[in-house]
Design a protein around this motif. Structure first.
Motif, PDB file in Angstrom:
ATOM      1  N   ASP A  23     -38.067  88.475  -8.427  1.00 56.07           N
ATOM      2  CA  ASP A  23     -36.840  87.695  -8.636  1.00 56.07           C
ATOM      3  C   ASP A  23     -36.306  87.876 -10.054  1.00 56.07           C
ATOM      4  N   GLU A  24     -37.207  87.856 -11.031  1.00 61.91           N
ATOM      5  CA  GLU A  24     -36.786  88.032 -12.424  1.00 61.91           C
ATOM      6  C   GLU A  24     -36.191  89.417 -12.641  1.00 61.91           C
ATOM      7  N   LEU A  25     -36.825  90.436 -12.083  1.00 61.25           N
ATOM      8  CA  LEU A  25     -36.290  91.803 -12.214  1.00 61.25           C
ATOM      9  C   LEU A  25     -34.939  91.930 -11.517  1.00 61.25           C
ATOM     10  N   SER A  26     -34.802  91.306 -10.373  1.00 57.23           N
ATOM     11  CA  SER A  26     -33.522  91.350  -9.656  1.00 57.23           C
ATOM     12  C   SER A  26     -32.421  90.709 -10.490  1.00 57.23           C
ATOM     13  N   ASP A  27     -32.737  89.590 -11.127  1.00 53.19           N
ATOM     14  CA  ASP A  27     -31.750  88.921 -11.979  1.00 53.19           C
ATOM     15  C   ASP A  27     -31.376  89.798 -13.171  1.00 53.19           C
ATOM     16  N   ARG A  28     -32.377  90.417 -13.775  1.00 55.78           N
ATOM     17  CA  ARG A  28     -32.104  91.263 -14.945  1.00 55.78           C
ATOM     18  C   ARG A  28     -31.268  92.489 -14.593  1.00 55.78           C
ATOM     19  N   LEU A  29     -31.471  93.031 -13.398  1.00 54.14           N
ATOM     20  CA  LEU A  29     -30.792  94.258 -13.011  1.00 54.14           C
ATOM     21  C   LEU A  29     -29.496  94.022 -12.244  1.00 54.14           C
ATOM     22  N   ASP A  30     -29.157  92.781 -11.985  1.00 58.01           N
ATOM     23  CA  ASP A  30     -27.936  92.459 -11.246  1.00 58.01           C
ATOM     24  C   ASP A  30     -26.713  92.799 -12.107  1.00 58.01           C
ATOM     25  N   PRO A  31     -25.864  93.715 -11.651  1.00 58.77           N
ATOM     26  CA  PRO A  31     -24.692  94.108 -12.452  1.00 58.77           C
ATOM     27  C   PRO A  31     -23.779  92.922 -12.794  1.00 58.77           C
ATOM     28  N   ARG A  32     -23.611  92.014 -11.862  1.00 59.03           N
ATOM     29  CA  ARG A  32     -22.748  90.860 -12.135  1.00 59.03           C
ATOM     30  C   ARG A  32     -23.349  89.993 -13.238  1.00 59.03           C
ATOM     31  N   ALA A  33     -24.665  89.811 -13.217  1.00 55.79           N
ATOM     32  CA  ALA A  33     -25.334  89.019 -14.257  1.00 55.79           C
ATOM     33  C   ALA A  33     -25.219  89.723 -15.607  1.00 55.79           C
ATOM     34  N   GLN A  34     -25.366  91.040 -15.605  1.00 56.56           N
ATOM     35  CA  GLN A  34     -25.229  91.799 -16.852  1.00 56.56           C
ATOM     36  C   GLN A  34     -23.801  91.699 -17.386  1.00 56.56           C
ATOM     37  N   LEU A  35     -22.822  91.781 -16.491  1.00 54.89           N
ATOM     38  CA  LEU A  35     -21.427  91.663 -16.896  1.00 54.89           C
ATOM     39  C   LEU A  35     -21.148  90.283 -17.477  1.00 54.89           C
ATOM     40  N   ASP A  36     -21.656  89.252 -16.825  1.00 55.39           N
ATOM     41  CA  ASP A  36     -21.467  87.898 -17.321  1.00 55.39           C
ATOM     42  C   ASP A  36     -22.105  87.712 -18.694  1.00 55.39           C
ATOM     43  N   ALA A  37     -23.295  88.257 -18.879  1.00 60.13           N
ATOM     44  CA  ALA A  37     -23.972  88.158 -20.173  1.00 60.13           C
ATOM     45  C   ALA A  37     -23.194  88.901 -21.257  1.00 60.13           C
ATOM     46  N   ALA A  38     -22.706  90.096 -20.929  1.00 59.73           N
ATOM     47  CA  ALA A  38     -21.928  90.868 -21.899  1.00 59.73           C
ATOM     48  C   ALA A  38     -20.622  90.151 -22.236  1.00 59.73           C
ATOM     49  N   ARG A  39     -19.992  89.569 -21.221  1.00 56.90           N
ATOM     50  CA  ARG A  39     -18.749  88.832 -21.440  1.00 56.90           C
ATOM     51  C   ARG A  39     -18.994  87.624 -22.350  1.00 56.90           C
ATOM     52  N   SER A  40     -20.067  86.915 -22.104  1.00 58.41           N
ATOM     53  CA  SER A  40     -20.393  85.749 -22.930  1.00 58.41           C
ATOM     54  C   SER A  40     -20.669  86.158 -24.374  1.00 58.41           C
ATOM     55  N   ALA A  41     -21.402  87.245 -24.550  1.00 61.24           N
ATOM     56  CA  ALA A  41     -21.709  87.719 -25.896  1.00 61.24           C
ATOM     57  C   ALA A  41     -20.437  88.157 -26.621  1.00 61.24           C
ATOM     58  N   ALA A  42     -19.554  88.874 -25.917  1.00 65.17           N
ATOM     59  CA  ALA A  42     -18.307  89.331 -26.531  1.00 65.17           C
ATOM     60  C   ALA A  42     -17.410  88.150 -26.890  1.00 65.17           C
ATOM     61  N   THR A  43     -17.360  87.160 -26.015  1.00 66.64           N
ATOM     62  CA  THR A  43     -16.550  85.976 -26.286  1.00 66.64           C
ATOM     63  C   THR A  43     -17.075  85.247 -27.511  1.00 66.64           C
ATOM     64  N   ALA A  44     -18.386  85.108 -27.607  1.00 71.44           N
ATOM     65  CA  ALA A  44     -18.982  84.428 -28.762  1.00 71.44           C
ATOM     66  C   ALA A  44     -18.682  85.181 -30.056  1.00 71.44           C
ATOM     67  N   LYS A  45     -18.789  86.514 -30.010  1.00 73.83           N
ATOM     68  CA  LYS A  45     -18.504  87.310 -31.211  1.00 73.83           C
ATOM     69  C   LYS A  45     -17.030  87.224 -31.586  1.00 73.83           C
ATOM     70  N   ALA A  46     -16.150  87.238 -30.588  1.00 74.08           N
ATOM     71  CA  ALA A  46     -14.719  87.141 -30.863  1.00 74.08           C
ATOM     72  C   ALA A  46     -14.376  85.783 -31.470  1.00 74.08           C
ATOM     73  N   GLN A  47     -15.001  84.724 -30.955  1.00 77.91           N
ATOM     74  CA  GLN A  47     -14.747  83.392 -31.497  1.00 77.91           C
ATOM     75  C   GLN A  47     -15.252  83.281 -32.935  1.00 77.91           C
ATOM     76  N   THR A  48     -16.407  83.867 -33.193  1.00 79.17           N
ATOM     77  CA  THR A  48     -16.942  83.871 -34.561  1.00 79.17           C
ATOM     78  C   THR A  48     -16.010  84.648 -35.490  1.00 79.17           C
ATOM     79  N   PHE A  49     -15.541  85.800 -35.024  1.00 76.12           N
ATOM     80  CA  PHE A  49     -14.635  86.622 -35.833  1.00 76.12           C
ATOM     81  C   PHE A  49     -13.327  85.875 -36.101  1.00 76.12           C
ATOM     82  N   ALA A  50     -12.778  85.243 -35.072  1.00 80.54           N
ATOM     83  CA  ALA A  50     -11.533  84.489 -35.249  1.00 80.54           C
ATOM     84  C   ALA A  50     -11.737  83.356 -36.248  1.00 80.54           C
ATOM     85  N   GLY A  51     -12.870  82.704 -36.177  1.00 76.08           N
ATOM     86  CA  GLY A  51     -13.172  81.645 -37.145  1.00 76.08           C
ATOM     87  C   GLY A  51     -13.274  82.193 -38.555  1.00 76.08           C
ATOM     88  N   ASP A  52     -13.878  83.377 -38.695  1.00 77.20           N
ATOM     89  CA  ASP A  52     -13.983  84.006 -40.022  1.00 77.20           C
ATOM     90  C   ASP A  52     -12.606  84.362 -40.562  1.00 77.20           C
TER      91      ASP A  52
END
Length: 88
Positions: free
Chosen positions: A28-57
């Motif tokens: 189950d853990e491997l399936s979650d890690r390899l799920d493209p949708r989960a990876q996309l969501d994680a990448a989107r969240s990381a990019a959003t956080a970085k963009a918000q930090t940059f905008a704040g800077d």
């Protein structure tokens, strides 16, 4: 599992059930890690956080952030001027 005593059928079945649960959890853990949708969501969240930090800077006037925005605007301006000159 190196003890020399004989194990009962119940003990063996309990070990098998425990191993099965561990394997299910691992799969189950491997399936979650390899799920493209989960990876996309994680990448989107990381990019959003970085963009918000940059905008704040930028809003705080952090020199590096302001320099990046200035450089990007200068590049865009040069591309527009270059396109306009080619269009003549």
């Amino acid at each position: 599992m190196n003890d020399q005593r004989k194990r009962s059928a119940e003990e063996i079945e309990a070990d098998i059930a425990r191993a099965r649960l561990e394997l299910t959890s691992t799969v189950d853990e491997l399936s979650d890690r390899l799920d493209p949708r989960a990876q996309l969501d994680a990448a989107r969240s990381a990019a959003t956080a970085k963009a918000q930090t940059f905008a704040g800077d930028v809003k705080k006037g952090e020199p590096k952030a302001v320099a990046i925005v200035g450089g990007a605007l200068a590049f865009i301006g040069l591309m527009i001027v270059g396109a306009a000159r080619r269009g003549r």
